[in-house]
Write a protein that holds these residues in place. Structure first.
Motif, PDB file in Angstrom:
ATOM      1  N   THR A  92       0.869  -1.194   0.000  1.00 43.72           N
ATOM      2  CA  THR A  92       0.000   0.000   0.000  1.00 43.72           C
ATOM      3  C   THR A  92       0.907   1.246   0.000  1.00 43.72           C
ATOM      4  OG1 THR A  92      -0.120  -0.085   2.410  1.00 43.72           O
ATOM      5  CG2 THR A  92      -1.927  -1.117   1.227  1.00 43.72           C
ATOM      6  N   GLU A 113       1.651   0.173  -5.783  1.00 42.04           N
ATOM      7  CA  GLU A 113       0.556   1.146  -5.672  1.00 42.04           C
ATOM      8  C   GLU A 113      -0.368   0.950  -6.873  1.00 42.04           C
ATOM      9  OE1 GLU A 113      -0.715   3.411  -3.393  1.00 42.04           O
ATOM     10  OE2 GLU A 113      -2.237   3.473  -4.955  1.00 42.04           O
ATOM     11  N   ARG A 114      -1.672   0.864  -6.584  1.00 35.79           N
ATOM     12  CA  ARG A 114      -2.583   0.603  -7.707  1.00 35.79           C
ATOM     13  C   ARG A 114      -3.178   1.865  -8.316  1.00 35.79           C
ATOM     14  NH1 ARG A 114      -7.430  -2.533  -4.688  1.00 35.79           N
ATOM     15  NH2 ARG A 114      -7.763  -1.048  -3.009  1.00 35.79           N
ATOM     16  N   SER A 115      -3.177   2.972  -7.571  1.00 35.77           N
ATOM     17  CA  SER A 115      -3.711   4.200  -8.167  1.00 35.77           C
ATOM     18  C   SER A 115      -2.698   4.727  -9.187  1.00 35.77           C
ATOM     19  CB  SER A 115      -3.947   5.252  -7.075  1.00 35.77           C
ATOM     20  OG  SER A 115      -3.892   6.549  -7.645  1.00 35.77           O
ATOM     21  N   ILE A 117      -2.615   7.548 -10.550  1.00 31.16           N
ATOM     22  CA  ILE A 117      -2.226   8.937 -10.261  1.00 31.16           C
ATOM     23  C   ILE A 117      -1.183   8.970  -9.149  1.00 31.16           C
ATOM     24  CG2 ILE A 117      -3.094  11.138  -9.361  1.00 31.16           C
ATOM     25  CD1 ILE A 117      -5.505  10.743 -11.130  1.00 31.16           C
ATOM     26  N   LEU A 118      -1.434   8.230  -8.062  1.00 28.78           N
ATOM     27  CA  LEU A 118      -0.414   8.187  -6.996  1.00 28.78           C
ATOM     28  C   LEU A 118       0.875   7.572  -7.532  1.00 28.78           C
ATOM     29  CD1 LEU A 118      -2.486   7.297  -3.818  1.00 28.78           C
ATOM     30  CD2 LEU A 118      -1.315   9.428  -4.321  1.00 28.78           C
ATOM     31  N   GLN A 147       3.565  -0.789 -10.347  1.00 29.95           N
ATOM     32  CA  GLN A 147       2.232  -0.211 -10.468  1.00 29.95           C
ATOM     33  C   GLN A 147       1.238  -1.348 -10.692  1.00 29.95           C
ATOM     34  OE1 GLN A 147       1.746   3.656 -11.418  1.00 29.95           O
ATOM     35  NE2 GLN A 147       0.029   2.888 -10.238  1.00 29.95           N
ATOM     36  N   ASP A 149      -2.368  -3.858  -8.926  1.00 30.93           N
ATOM     37  CA  ASP A 149      -3.080  -4.339  -7.738  1.00 30.93           C
ATOM     38  C   ASP A 149      -2.208  -5.348  -6.995  1.00 30.93           C
ATOM     39  OD1 ASP A 149      -5.297  -4.825  -5.957  1.00 30.93           O
ATOM     40  OD2 ASP A 149      -5.367  -6.771  -6.924  1.00 30.93           O
ATOM     41  N   ILE A 187      -5.919  11.817  -0.638  1.00 30.17           N
ATOM     42  CA  ILE A 187      -5.725  10.427  -1.088  1.00 30.17           C
ATOM     43  C   ILE A 187      -7.061   9.693  -1.092  1.00 30.17           C
ATOM     44  CG2 ILE A 187      -4.607   8.219  -0.570  1.00 30.17           C
ATOM     45  CD1 ILE A 187      -2.218   9.722   0.476  1.00 30.17           C
ATOM     46  N   LEU A 190      -8.964  10.335  -4.068  1.00 27.86           N
ATOM     47  CA  LEU A 190      -8.413   9.684  -5.255  1.00 27.86           C
ATOM     48  C   LEU A 190      -8.670   8.184  -5.268  1.00 27.86           C
ATOM     49  CD1 LEU A 190      -4.879  11.354  -5.485  1.00 27.86           C
ATOM     50  CD2 LEU A 190      -6.802  11.716  -7.016  1.00 27.86           C
ATOM     51  N   VAL A 191      -8.537   7.526  -4.092  1.00 20.11           N
ATOM     52  CA  VAL A 191      -8.546   6.058  -4.116  1.00 20.11           C
ATOM     53  C   VAL A 191      -9.741   5.435  -3.412  1.00 20.11           C
ATOM     54  CG1 VAL A 191      -6.020   6.028  -4.201  1.00 20.11           C
ATOM     55  CG2 VAL A 191      -7.150   5.677  -2.003  1.00 20.11           C
ATOM     56  N   ASP A 194     -10.437   1.525   0.039  1.00 22.97           N
ATOM     57  CA  ASP A 194      -9.695   0.248   0.056  1.00 22.97           C
ATOM     58  C   ASP A 194     -10.544  -0.869   0.666  1.00 22.97           C
ATOM     59  OD1 ASP A 194      -7.514   1.483  -1.068  1.00 22.97           O
ATOM     60  OD2 ASP A 194      -6.397   1.690   0.793  1.00 22.97           O
TER      61      ASP A 194
END
Ligand SMILES: C[S@@+](CC[C@H](N)C(=O)[O-])C[C@H]1O[C@@H](n2cnc3c(N)ncnc32)[C@H](O)[C@@H]1O
Length: 244
Positions: A92, A113-115, A117-118, A147, A149, A187, A190-191, A194
Protein backbone atom coordinates in the motif's frame (compact mmCIF):
# COMPACT_ATOMS: atom_id res chain seq x y z
CA UNK A 1 5.50 20.02 -21.84
CA UNK A 2 6.84 16.80 -23.37
CA UNK A 3 6.54 15.03 -20.02
CA UNK A 4 2.99 16.31 -19.55
CA UNK A 5 1.95 15.08 -23.00
CA UNK A 6 3.51 11.64 -22.37
CA UNK A 7 1.90 11.34 -18.93
CA UNK A 8 -1.54 12.35 -20.21
CA UNK A 9 -1.24 9.70 -22.92
CA UNK A 10 -0.14 7.01 -20.46
CA UNK A 11 -2.97 7.77 -18.00
CA UNK A 12 -5.59 8.34 -20.73
CA UNK A 13 -6.18 11.91 -19.55
CA UNK A 14 -6.78 15.05 -21.60
CA UNK A 15 -3.71 17.19 -22.07
CA UNK A 16 -4.70 20.84 -21.76
CA UNK A 17 -1.86 23.37 -21.97
CA UNK A 18 -2.10 26.50 -19.79
CA UNK A 19 -5.03 25.11 -17.88
CA UNK A 20 -7.06 27.03 -15.34
CA UNK A 21 -8.18 24.91 -12.40
CA UNK A 22 -11.51 26.69 -12.14
CA UNK A 23 -12.52 24.88 -15.35
CA UNK A 24 -11.77 21.45 -13.84
CA UNK A 25 -12.28 19.56 -10.60
CA UNK A 26 -8.77 18.16 -10.60
CA UNK A 27 -5.60 18.53 -12.67
CA UNK A 28 -2.16 16.96 -12.71
CA UNK A 29 0.39 19.65 -13.39
CA UNK A 30 4.18 19.83 -13.66
CA UNK A 31 5.39 22.70 -11.46
CA UNK A 32 8.82 23.76 -10.24
CA UNK A 33 8.14 21.45 -7.25
CA UNK A 34 7.57 18.50 -9.55
CA UNK A 35 4.35 16.75 -10.53
CA UNK A 36 1.38 17.87 -8.43
CA UNK A 37 -2.27 17.00 -8.29
CA UNK A 38 -4.45 20.06 -7.66
CA UNK A 39 -8.03 19.53 -6.53
CA UNK A 40 -10.85 22.00 -6.13
CA UNK A 41 -11.95 22.24 -2.50
CA UNK A 42 -15.61 22.22 -3.53
CA UNK A 43 -17.75 23.31 -6.47
CA UNK A 44 -18.27 26.94 -5.42
CA UNK A 45 -14.84 27.44 -4.01
CA UNK A 46 -12.03 28.70 -6.17
CA UNK A 47 -9.29 27.65 -3.76
CA UNK A 48 -7.62 24.31 -4.25
CA UNK A 49 -5.52 21.76 -2.38
CA UNK A 50 -2.40 20.13 -3.76
CA UNK A 51 -0.51 16.90 -3.27
CA UNK A 52 2.91 15.81 -4.46
CA UNK A 53 5.55 13.33 -3.39
CA UNK A 54 8.58 14.88 -1.75
CA UNK A 55 11.09 12.45 -0.28
CA UNK A 56 13.32 15.40 0.63
CA UNK A 57 10.63 17.27 2.60
CA UNK A 58 11.46 18.75 6.01
CA UNK A 59 8.90 16.52 7.72
CA UNK A 60 10.33 13.31 6.23
CA UNK A 61 13.86 14.51 6.96
CA UNK A 62 12.85 15.14 10.55
CA UNK A 63 11.24 11.70 10.80
CA UNK A 64 14.40 10.13 9.31
CA UNK A 65 16.74 11.94 11.68
CA UNK A 66 14.73 12.11 14.91
CA UNK A 67 12.08 9.37 14.53
CA UNK A 68 14.01 6.89 16.66
CA UNK A 69 15.99 5.03 13.96
CA UNK A 70 15.73 1.26 14.25
CA UNK A 71 13.97 1.60 17.61
CA UNK A 72 10.91 3.35 16.19
CA UNK A 73 7.64 1.44 16.12
CA UNK A 74 7.50 0.97 12.34
CA UNK A 75 11.03 -0.47 12.22
CA UNK A 76 10.40 -2.83 15.14
CA UNK A 77 7.06 -3.91 13.67
CA UNK A 78 8.58 -4.97 10.34
CA UNK A 79 11.42 -6.84 12.06
CA UNK A 80 14.38 -4.44 11.86
CA UNK A 81 16.97 -5.30 14.53
CA UNK A 82 20.65 -4.48 15.05
CA UNK A 83 22.43 -6.16 12.14
CA UNK A 84 19.14 -7.32 10.61
CA UNK A 85 17.34 -5.62 7.74
CA UNK A 86 14.37 -7.63 6.42
CA UNK A 87 13.31 -7.32 2.81
CA UNK A 88 9.95 -5.57 2.63
CA UNK A 89 7.03 -5.64 0.25
CA UNK A 90 4.94 -2.52 0.88
CA UNK A 91 1.60 -3.39 -0.75
CA UNK A 92 0.00 0.00 0.00
CA UNK A 93 2.68 2.47 -1.10
CA UNK A 94 0.54 5.66 -1.08
CA UNK A 95 2.97 8.57 -0.92
CA UNK A 96 5.86 6.20 -0.21
CA UNK A 97 6.74 7.72 3.17
CA UNK A 98 6.90 4.49 5.18
CA UNK A 99 8.79 2.73 2.39
CA UNK A 100 11.30 5.56 2.07
CA UNK A 101 11.90 5.55 5.80
CA UNK A 102 12.51 1.80 5.83
CA UNK A 103 14.81 2.07 2.80
CA UNK A 104 16.71 4.86 4.60
CA UNK A 105 17.20 2.45 7.52
CA UNK A 106 18.78 -0.05 5.11
CA UNK A 107 15.89 -2.36 4.13
CA UNK A 108 15.32 -3.33 0.51
CA UNK A 109 11.76 -2.25 -0.20
CA UNK A 110 9.47 -2.93 -3.14
CA UNK A 111 6.45 -0.64 -3.22
CA UNK A 112 3.18 -1.50 -4.93
CA UNK A 113 0.56 1.15 -5.67
CA UNK A 114 -2.58 0.60 -7.71
CA UNK A 115 -3.71 4.20 -8.17
CA UNK A 116 -2.24 5.35 -11.48
CA UNK A 117 -2.23 8.94 -10.26
CA UNK A 118 -0.41 8.19 -7.00
CA UNK A 119 1.92 5.96 -9.01
CA UNK A 120 2.74 8.87 -11.32
CA UNK A 121 3.38 11.14 -8.30
CA UNK A 122 5.63 8.47 -6.76
CA UNK A 123 7.68 7.97 -9.94
CA UNK A 124 8.12 11.73 -10.14
CA UNK A 125 9.19 11.92 -6.47
CA UNK A 126 11.73 9.14 -6.98
CA UNK A 127 13.12 10.83 -10.08
CA UNK A 128 13.62 14.12 -8.23
CA UNK A 129 15.11 12.52 -5.10
CA UNK A 130 17.58 10.63 -7.30
CA UNK A 131 19.15 13.97 -8.18
CA UNK A 132 20.41 14.30 -4.61
CA UNK A 133 23.75 12.51 -4.25
CA UNK A 134 22.82 11.19 -0.80
CA UNK A 135 19.41 9.77 -1.72
CA UNK A 136 20.48 8.51 -5.15
CA UNK A 137 22.24 5.57 -3.47
CA UNK A 138 19.17 4.68 -1.38
CA UNK A 139 16.79 4.96 -4.29
CA UNK A 140 18.95 3.03 -6.75
CA UNK A 141 19.84 0.19 -4.42
CA UNK A 142 16.92 -0.08 -2.00
CA UNK A 143 13.64 1.19 -3.41
CA UNK A 144 11.56 -0.03 -6.36
CA UNK A 145 7.99 0.69 -7.42
CA UNK A 146 5.50 -1.56 -9.18
CA UNK A 147 2.23 -0.21 -10.47
CA UNK A 148 -0.83 -2.44 -10.10
CA UNK A 149 -3.08 -4.34 -7.74
CA UNK A 150 -1.04 -5.90 -4.94
CA UNK A 151 -3.33 -8.92 -4.54
CA UNK A 152 -2.75 -9.90 -8.17
CA UNK A 153 0.99 -9.13 -7.97
CA UNK A 154 1.43 -11.13 -4.74
CA UNK A 155 -0.39 -14.07 -6.31
CA UNK A 156 1.82 -14.08 -9.38
CA UNK A 157 5.37 -13.19 -8.37
CA UNK A 158 5.84 -12.64 -4.62
CA UNK A 159 5.38 -16.07 -3.07
CA UNK A 160 7.77 -16.39 -0.08
CA UNK A 161 10.18 -13.83 -1.55
CA UNK A 162 9.87 -10.95 0.92
CA UNK A 163 10.55 -11.35 4.65
CA UNK A 164 7.85 -8.83 5.59
CA UNK A 165 4.72 -7.69 3.84
CA UNK A 166 3.54 -4.30 5.06
CA UNK A 167 -0.07 -3.06 4.77
CA UNK A 168 -1.34 0.42 5.53
CA UNK A 169 -4.72 0.53 3.77
CA UNK A 170 -7.15 3.43 3.97
CA UNK A 171 -9.40 3.10 6.97
CA UNK A 172 -13.13 3.39 6.14
CA UNK A 173 -14.33 6.88 6.86
CA UNK A 174 -16.46 7.34 9.96
CA UNK A 175 -17.25 10.90 10.95
CA UNK A 176 -14.32 12.27 12.92
CA UNK A 177 -11.85 9.68 11.70
CA UNK A 178 -8.17 9.78 12.52
CA UNK A 179 -7.52 10.54 8.86
CA UNK A 180 -7.90 14.25 9.34
CA UNK A 181 -4.64 15.23 7.72
CA UNK A 182 -5.23 17.09 4.52
CA UNK A 183 -3.05 14.79 2.45
CA UNK A 184 -5.01 11.76 3.65
CA UNK A 185 -8.25 13.49 2.70
CA UNK A 186 -6.89 14.04 -0.81
CA UNK A 187 -5.73 10.43 -1.09
CA UNK A 188 -9.18 9.28 0.00
CA UNK A 189 -10.73 11.38 -2.77
CA UNK A 190 -8.41 9.68 -5.25
CA UNK A 191 -8.55 6.06 -4.12
CA UNK A 192 -11.66 5.64 -1.96
CA UNK A 193 -11.82 3.30 1.04
CA UNK A 194 -9.69 0.25 0.06
CA UNK A 195 -12.65 -2.09 0.62
CA UNK A 196 -10.60 -5.18 -0.24
CA UNK A 197 -8.20 -4.84 2.71
CA UNK A 198 -9.37 -8.11 4.32
CA UNK A 199 -8.38 -9.99 1.18
CA UNK A 200 -5.11 -8.07 1.04
CA UNK A 201 -4.23 -9.42 4.50
CA UNK A 202 -5.28 -12.97 3.55
CA UNK A 203 -2.98 -12.88 0.53
CA UNK A 204 -0.14 -11.27 2.50
CA UNK A 205 -0.33 -14.03 5.14
CA UNK A 206 0.08 -16.66 2.41
CA UNK A 207 2.84 -14.78 0.56
CA UNK A 208 5.10 -13.42 3.32
CA UNK A 209 8.20 -15.39 4.33
CA UNK A 210 8.30 -14.26 7.97
CA UNK A 211 5.65 -11.72 8.90
CA UNK A 212 2.83 -9.47 7.75
CA UNK A 213 2.30 -6.12 9.46
CA UNK A 214 -0.87 -4.03 9.37
CA UNK A 215 -1.05 -0.38 10.39
CA UNK A 216 -4.44 0.51 11.89
CA UNK A 217 -5.86 3.60 13.59
CA UNK A 218 -6.20 3.30 17.36
CA UNK A 219 -9.41 1.42 18.22
CA UNK A 220 -10.03 0.18 14.66
CA UNK A 221 -11.25 -3.42 14.35
CA UNK A 222 -8.80 -6.11 13.24
CA UNK A 223 -8.50 -6.70 9.51
CA UNK A 224 -10.58 -9.76 8.56
CA UNK A 225 -11.05 -10.41 12.34
CA UNK A 226 -7.68 -12.21 12.40
CA UNK A 227 -5.83 -11.82 15.71
CA UNK A 228 -2.20 -10.75 15.41
CA UNK A 229 0.71 -12.45 17.15
CA UNK A 230 1.45 -9.17 18.88
CA UNK A 231 0.62 -5.48 18.62
CA UNK A 232 2.78 -2.38 18.90
CA UNK A 233 0.72 0.53 20.17
CA UNK A 234 1.31 4.21 19.41
CA UNK A 235 -0.59 7.34 20.40
CA UNK A 236 -3.10 7.36 17.53
CA UNK A 237 -2.45 4.09 15.75
CA UNK A 238 -1.02 0.61 16.14
CA UNK A 239 0.85 -2.08 14.23
CA UNK A 240 -0.72 -5.55 14.21
CA UNK A 241 2.12 -8.02 13.65
CA UNK A 242 1.36 -11.50 12.24
CA UNK A 243 4.28 -13.92 12.50
CA UNK A 244 4.15 -16.67 9.90
C1 LIG B 1 -3.09 5.05 3.52
S1 LIG B 1 -2.32 4.97 1.97
C2 LIG B 1 -0.71 4.39 2.39
C3 LIG B 1 0.22 5.47 2.92
C4 LIG B 1 1.65 5.00 2.95
N1 LIG B 1 1.87 4.02 4.00
C5 LIG B 1 2.63 6.16 3.11
O1 LIG B 1 3.55 6.05 3.96
O2 LIG B 1 2.54 7.15 2.36
C6 LIG B 1 -3.02 3.52 1.24
C7 LIG B 1 -2.60 3.29 -0.21
O3 LIG B 1 -2.69 1.90 -0.52
C8 LIG B 1 -3.12 1.73 -1.84
N2 LIG B 1 -3.70 0.38 -1.94
C9 LIG B 1 -4.71 -0.14 -1.19
N3 LIG B 1 -4.99 -1.39 -1.56
C10 LIG B 1 -4.12 -1.69 -2.57
C11 LIG B 1 -3.93 -2.85 -3.38
N4 LIG B 1 -4.70 -3.95 -3.25
N5 LIG B 1 -2.96 -2.81 -4.32
C12 LIG B 1 -2.19 -1.70 -4.47
N6 LIG B 1 -2.34 -0.57 -3.75
C13 LIG B 1 -3.30 -0.56 -2.81
C14 LIG B 1 -4.14 2.84 -2.03
O4 LIG B 1 -4.32 3.12 -3.41
C15 LIG B 1 -3.49 3.99 -1.24
O5 LIG B 1 -2.68 4.77 -2.08
Amino acid sequence: MEKAVALAKRLHLNHVPLVNLTDHNAILVYTEKGLQIQLKQNKNNKSHVTLHVDFLSDSLNYRRQHGGGIKQALARAVGVKPGKRPSILDVTAGLGKDSFLLASLGCKVRMIERSLILGALLYDGLERAEKSQYFKEIINSKLTLSQGDAIAIMNTDCHKIYDTIYLDPMYPHSGKSALNKQEMRIIRKLVGDDDDSDKLLDTALISAKKRAVVKRPKGAPLLNSVSPTHTIKMKNSRYDVYMI
